[in-house]
Write an enzyme that holds these catalytic residues in place. Structure first.
Site, PDB file in Angstrom:
ATOM      1  N   ARG A 221       0.852  -1.189   0.000  1.00 50.11           N
ATOM      2  CA  ARG A 221       0.000   0.000   0.000  1.00 50.11           C
ATOM      3  C   ARG A 221       0.889   1.241   0.000  1.00 50.11           C
ATOM      4  O   ARG A 221       2.069   1.180   0.308  1.00 50.11           O
ATOM      5  CB  ARG A 221      -0.914   0.008   1.219  1.00 50.11           C
TER       6      ARG A 221
ATOM      7  N   SER B 170       0.560   3.927   1.938  1.00 54.75           N
ATOM      8  CA  SER B 170       0.664   4.652   3.204  1.00 54.75           C
ATOM      9  C   SER B 170       2.077   4.580   3.744  1.00 54.75           C
ATOM     10  O   SER B 170       2.842   3.654   3.455  1.00 54.75           O
ATOM     11  CB  SER B 170      -0.318   4.069   4.225  1.00 54.75           C
TER      12      SER B 170
ATOM     13  N   LYS C 227      -3.238  -8.195  11.336  1.00 53.27           N
ATOM     14  CA  LYS C 227      -4.531  -7.941  11.976  1.00 53.27           C
ATOM     15  C   LYS C 227      -5.586  -7.470  10.983  1.00 53.27           C
ATOM     16  O   LYS C 227      -6.786  -7.563  11.265  1.00 53.27           O
ATOM     17  CB  LYS C 227      -4.382  -6.917  13.103  1.00 53.27           C
ATOM     18  N   ASP C 228      -5.164  -6.977   9.818  1.00 50.46           N
ATOM     19  CA  ASP C 228      -6.113  -6.492   8.810  1.00 50.46           C
ATOM     20  C   ASP C 228      -6.424  -7.538   7.752  1.00 50.46           C
ATOM     21  O   ASP C 228      -7.190  -7.259   6.822  1.00 50.46           O
ATOM     22  CB  ASP C 228      -5.554  -5.243   8.107  1.00 50.46           C
TER      23      ASP C 228
ATOM     24  N   THR D 135     -10.853   6.672  17.833  1.00 47.32           N
ATOM     25  CA  THR D 135     -10.501   5.355  17.296  1.00 47.32           C
ATOM     26  C   THR D 135     -11.610   4.904  16.359  1.00 47.32           C
ATOM     27  O   THR D 135     -12.776   5.234  16.559  1.00 47.32           O
ATOM     28  CB  THR D 135     -10.309   4.305  18.404  1.00 47.32           C
TER      29      THR D 135
ATOM     30  N   SER E  19     -11.848   1.514  15.564  1.00 43.36           N
ATOM     31  CA  SER E  19     -11.933   0.072  15.774  1.00 43.36           C
ATOM     32  C   SER E  19     -13.069  -0.274  16.721  1.00 43.36           C
ATOM     33  O   SER E  19     -13.091   0.210  17.863  1.00 43.36           O
ATOM     34  CB  SER E  19     -10.608  -0.436  16.354  1.00 43.36           C
TER      35      SER E  19
ATOM     36  N   ARG F 168     -13.478  -2.935  18.417  1.00 42.33           N
ATOM     37  CA  ARG F 168     -12.889  -3.535  19.616  1.00 42.33           C
ATOM     38  C   ARG F 168     -12.361  -2.462  20.561  1.00 42.33           C
ATOM     39  O   ARG F 168     -12.626  -2.473  21.768  1.00 42.33           O
ATOM     40  CB  ARG F 168     -11.767  -4.496  19.201  1.00 42.33           C
ATOM     41  N   ARG F 169     -11.625  -1.492  20.020  1.00 40.32           N
ATOM     42  CA  ARG F 169     -11.093  -0.422  20.865  1.00 40.32           C
ATOM     43  C   ARG F 169     -12.216   0.454  21.418  1.00 40.32           C
ATOM     44  O   ARG F 169     -12.140   0.926  22.560  1.00 40.32           O
ATOM     45  CB  ARG F 169     -10.114   0.438  20.069  1.00 40.32           C
TER      46      ARG F 169
ATOM     47  N   ARG G  70     -10.483   8.022  11.064  1.00 39.92           N
ATOM     48  CA  ARG G  70      -9.588   7.317  10.164  1.00 39.92           C
ATOM     49  C   ARG G  70      -8.410   8.233   9.886  1.00 39.92           C
ATOM     50  O   ARG G  70      -8.352   9.350  10.333  1.00 39.92           O
ATOM     51  CB  ARG G  70     -10.307   6.986   8.838  1.00 39.92           C
ATOM     52  N   GLY G  71      -7.467   7.738   9.100  1.00 36.21           N
ATOM     53  CA  GLY G  71      -6.320   8.567   8.745  1.00 36.21           C
ATOM     54  C   GLY G  71      -5.020   7.946   9.193  1.00 36.21           C
ATOM     55  O   GLY G  71      -5.001   6.993   9.973  1.00 36.21           O
TER      56      GLY G  71
ATOM     57  N   VAL H  73      -1.103   7.759  10.906  1.00 37.02           N
ATOM     58  CA  VAL H  73      -0.659   7.987  12.275  1.00 37.02           C
ATOM     59  C   VAL H  73      -0.393   9.467  12.535  1.00 37.02           C
ATOM     60  O   VAL H  73      -0.816  10.020  13.554  1.00 37.02           O
ATOM     61  CB  VAL H  73       0.600   7.144  12.574  1.00 37.02           C
TER      62      VAL H  73
ATOM     63  N   ARG I 264      -3.533  11.499  13.005  1.00 34.85           N
ATOM     64  CA  ARG I 264      -4.201  11.209  14.281  1.00 34.85           C
ATOM     65  C   ARG I 264      -3.469  11.889  15.440  1.00 34.85           C
ATOM     66  O   ARG I 264      -4.100  12.446  16.349  1.00 34.85           O
ATOM     67  CB  ARG I 264      -4.284   9.701  14.501  1.00 34.85           C
TER      68      ARG I 264
ATOM     69  N   CYS J 133     -12.637  -9.161  10.584  1.00 34.81           N
ATOM     70  CA  CYS J 133     -11.543  -8.365  11.166  1.00 34.81           C
ATOM     71  C   CYS J 133     -12.023  -7.205  12.017  1.00 34.81           C
ATOM     72  O   CYS J 133     -11.282  -6.717  12.866  1.00 34.81           O
ATOM     73  CB  CYS J 133     -10.648  -7.824  10.046  1.00 34.81           C
TER      74      CYS J 133
END
Length: 331
Positions: free
Chosen positions: A10, A12, A80-81, A124, A126, A128-129, A146-147, A149, A152, A241
């Site tokens: 990717r 990023s 994780k993705d 966040t 996520s 889960r978070r 989103r975005g 690091v 953020r 996911c």
């Protein structure tokens, strides 16, 4: 000069940083140059919330198409993705040593999450978070973000947000340097996503034997066993996911300890297990799943790891985890 190995990634900064680490290691073992091939995924162009556009595979689909089409020779994913189903013709050829699997909370002044003032804004995207934040800081407000690091971190620095939750491994791989303060969230009370902190190196099943052999040298068996257990739990829950669930496994010799939690979206309810088992096949045989004799021979520790994960998933389902997952998917 040798023909370069083409590594699809990717665009990023984080994706290219972690792909660069793998490229450098691969060059050493393969004796060939490795060039990065930037590929744009839907997750890079669609700025909607991951929960709205379907987080599972949104970053991987286009890259896998490129790999199957021969546009590159291998891919590096944040594990994780990555969806648990592997497309026909592809194989995860290496899982390098896992980095820090923890989450961190980033704030301006180092105030822990549970001590932030009422109404504080915590960012966040996520599920889960989000559930974990609502348990740790029920008085705060969660902002779906989103975005990259840097963007953020900037939202905290400019006081648009009071805190953001990020993966420690991502900060480490980027070498992110910021005056902001970080609270490291321990895995015992804040477990993270299956595969977090680990990378997956994927190639075609018909890749050149020399490339497969070189990639095998990058593989860390303890990491592969641990993430196989974690991802089998995700597979067994059929959750995807972006489910509000966490699983983290640690390998010590022939045994594995796995902590896993499924959360209600509001964080008010959770179902968890903390299991330590030997991967010599006795656990599998005792629970009547899979071929215990095969696992007991020690011939395929990944088979035993997957069966352990699926067994843990069944135990979670027996305790009502399906209700929490289905509520999240229908919300």
């Amino acid at each position: 000069m040798s023909t370069p190995i083409r590594l699809g990634t990717r665009r990023s900064a984080l994706a290219q940083a972690q792909s660069g680490h793998v490229a450098a290691a691969l060059e050493k073992v393969a004796g060939r140059p490795v060039e990065l091939v930037p590929i744009t995924s839907e997750g890079d162009t669609n700025r909607a919330s991951l929960s709205e556009i379907g987080g599972q595979g949104i970053f991987a689909t286009r890259l896998r198409e490129a790999l199957l089409a021969g546009e590159c020779d291998l891919l590096v994913h944040s594990l994780k993705d990555l969806p648990t189903a592997i497309p026909e013709g592809l194989v995860i050829a290496a899982t390098p040593v896992r980095e820090d699997a923890r989450d961190v909370a980033i704030t301006r002044d180092g105030i822990p999450l549970h001590e932030l003032p009422p109404g504080s804004l915590i960012g966040t995207g996520s599920p889960r978070r989000i559930a974990q934040v609502r348990r740790r800081a029920p008085h705060a407000r969660v902002v779906d973000i989103r975005g990259n690091v840097d963007s953020r971190l900037q939202r905290v620095a400019t006081e648009e947000l009071d805190a953001v939750i990020l993966a420690a491994a991502g900060l480490s791989r980027l070498g992110a340097d910021s005056p902001l303060r970080r609270e490291e969230l321990g895995l015992a009370e804040w477990p993270t996503a299956p595969g977090q902190g680990a990378l997956a190196v994927e190639t075609r099943t018909d890749a050149a034997p020399a490339l497969l052999a070189a990639l095998a040298e990058l593989d860390d068996e303890a990491t592969r066993v641990a993430v196989t257990v974690e991802r089998a739990i995700l597979e067994g829950l059929d959750a995807g996911c972006q489910a509000p669930m966490a699983a983290h496994a640690v390998v010590s010799g022939a045994s594995v300890r796995v902590r896993t939690v499924v959360y209600a979206a509001d964080g008010g309810r959770r179902i968890g297990l903390d299991v330590t088992e030997d991967l010599n096949g006795e656990y599998i045989h005792r629970n009547g799943s899979g071929n215990g004799a095969d696992a007991a021979d020690g011939a395929d520790p990944m088979h035993a790891a997957r069966e352990l994960g699926l067994t843990v998933a069944r135990r979670l389902l027996d305790q009502g985890a399906a209700d929490l997952v289905s509520r999240e998917h229908s919300s």
